[in-house]
Write a protein that holds these residues in place. Sequence first.
Motif, short mmCIF file in Angstrom:
data_model
loop_
_atom_site.label_atom_id
_atom_site.label_comp_id
_atom_site.label_asym_id
_atom_site.label_seq_id
_atom_site.Cartn_x
_atom_site.Cartn_y
_atom_site.Cartn_z
N LEU A 79 -58.40 -3.44 -11.58
CA LEU A 79 -57.25 -2.54 -11.64
C LEU A 79 -57.31 -1.56 -10.48
O LEU A 79 -58.33 -0.88 -10.29
CB LEU A 79 -57.25 -1.77 -12.97
N HIS A 80 -56.24 -1.48 -9.73
CA HIS A 80 -56.16 -0.58 -8.59
C HIS A 80 -55.17 0.54 -8.92
O HIS A 80 -53.96 0.32 -9.06
CB HIS A 80 -55.68 -1.33 -7.34
N TYR A 81 -55.72 1.75 -9.03
CA TYR A 81 -54.90 2.92 -9.38
C TYR A 81 -55.75 4.15 -9.17
O TYR A 81 -56.93 4.05 -8.84
CB TYR A 81 -54.44 2.82 -10.84
N PHE A 82 -55.18 5.32 -9.39
CA PHE A 82 -56.01 6.52 -9.35
C PHE A 82 -56.71 6.71 -10.69
O PHE A 82 -56.37 6.04 -11.67
CB PHE A 82 -55.18 7.74 -8.92
N ASN A 83 -57.69 7.58 -10.73
CA ASN A 83 -58.51 7.75 -11.93
C ASN A 83 -57.79 8.67 -12.93
O ASN A 83 -58.18 9.80 -13.17
CB ASN A 83 -59.87 8.35 -11.56
N GLY A 84 -56.71 8.12 -13.49
CA GLY A 84 -55.92 8.87 -14.46
C GLY A 84 -55.04 7.90 -15.23
O GLY A 84 -55.01 6.70 -14.95
N ARG A 85 -54.32 8.42 -16.19
CA ARG A 85 -53.50 7.56 -17.05
C ARG A 85 -52.35 6.91 -16.26
O ARG A 85 -52.45 5.78 -15.86
CB ARG A 85 -52.94 8.37 -18.22
N LEU A 130 -54.67 4.25 -0.43
CA LEU A 130 -53.39 3.60 -0.72
C LEU A 130 -52.85 2.90 0.53
O LEU A 130 -52.36 1.76 0.46
CB LEU A 130 -52.38 4.63 -1.23
N GLU A 131 -52.96 3.56 1.65
CA GLU A 131 -52.46 2.99 2.90
C GLU A 131 -53.23 1.72 3.26
O GLU A 131 -52.65 0.75 3.79
CB GLU A 131 -52.57 4.01 4.03
N LYS A 132 -54.52 1.70 2.97
CA LYS A 132 -55.33 0.50 3.26
C LYS A 132 -54.82 -0.69 2.45
O LYS A 132 -54.70 -1.82 2.98
CB LYS A 132 -56.80 0.77 2.95
N GLN A 148 -46.67 -0.28 -3.48
CA GLN A 148 -46.99 0.73 -4.48
C GLN A 148 -47.92 0.17 -5.55
O GLN A 148 -48.04 -1.04 -5.72
CB GLN A 148 -45.71 1.26 -5.13
N VAL A 149 -48.60 1.07 -6.23
CA VAL A 149 -49.45 0.73 -7.36
C VAL A 149 -48.74 1.21 -8.64
O VAL A 149 -47.85 2.05 -8.55
CB VAL A 149 -50.85 1.38 -7.23
N PRO A 150 -49.13 0.68 -9.80
CA PRO A 150 -50.34 -0.09 -10.10
C PRO A 150 -50.30 -1.51 -9.56
O PRO A 150 -49.24 -2.11 -9.42
CB PRO A 150 -50.39 -0.08 -11.62
N LYS A 170 -60.88 -0.08 -9.37
CA LYS A 170 -61.10 0.45 -8.03
C LYS A 170 -60.14 1.62 -7.85
O LYS A 170 -58.93 1.42 -7.70
CB LYS A 170 -60.88 -0.64 -6.97
N PHE A 171 -60.70 2.81 -7.91
CA PHE A 171 -59.87 4.00 -7.91
C PHE A 171 -59.43 4.40 -6.51
O PHE A 171 -60.23 4.38 -5.56
CB PHE A 171 -60.62 5.18 -8.55
N LEU A 172 -58.18 4.76 -6.38
CA LEU A 172 -57.69 5.39 -5.17
C LEU A 172 -58.10 6.85 -5.22
O LEU A 172 -57.87 7.53 -6.22
CB LEU A 172 -56.17 5.29 -5.08
N THR A 173 -58.69 7.33 -4.15
CA THR A 173 -59.11 8.74 -4.12
C THR A 173 -58.44 9.51 -3.00
O THR A 173 -58.62 10.72 -2.89
CB THR A 173 -60.64 8.85 -3.96
#
Length: 222
Positions: A7-13, A41-43, A54-56, A33-36
């Motif tokens: 799962l690719h997203y930030f560390n939140g809901r 995100l650009e990568k 865009q994510v998720p 794999k958290f986006l920090t």
Amino acid sequence: MSGKPVLHYFNGRGRMEAARWLLAAAGVEFEEKFLTSAEDLEKLRNDGSLMFQQVPMVEIDGMKLAQSRAILNYIATKHNLYGKDMKERALIDMYSEGVADCSEMLMMLPFCPPGEKDAKIAAARDRAANRYLPAFEKVLKSHRQDYLVGNKLSRADIHLVELLYYIEEFDASLLASFPLLKALKTRVSNLPNVKKFLQPGSQRKPPIDEKAIAEARKIFKF
């Protein structure tokens, strides 16, 4: 590669939490794999991983799935949480979309500008109490079965119970008048896979706080 969904997203809901709930309820282990940063995100965008930039995004079964509904539909279909026929799937979709509308409304409250927050909170409370919760209570009352569709656990039940936890965090008194919904929440929460997911230390994300808001703003630049 472990073969687990990634799962690719930030560390939140946010928009990924429903996928976490669904995978957990199905007993599927997954990695995150958290986006920090905005650079993370650009990568993903630059390497072609995000179809719509865009994510998720979920890597699963050799695919890089984008768009929340597509992700949830695939997981539900794969793990037999999507009804037995077209009619049941239509009901599951309808209920799931209603849950998503209410969840989105609640999840966006922490991001409201201060001058709008009181009005948004009042509107959220009114809609939950007078639109969404009565509708789902009515469904359960109409057939007196354990689950929303076909008397079998589906993604609609899992999404609804996730929403009930959000509503309980927001204002627990809102659930007082809905005994069938409270019973559903207890029933689903006691399923072994869900019970495990609800324990401290799981991959379930806590309520959005100021730190999470700041991190999301940094990544998504809003």
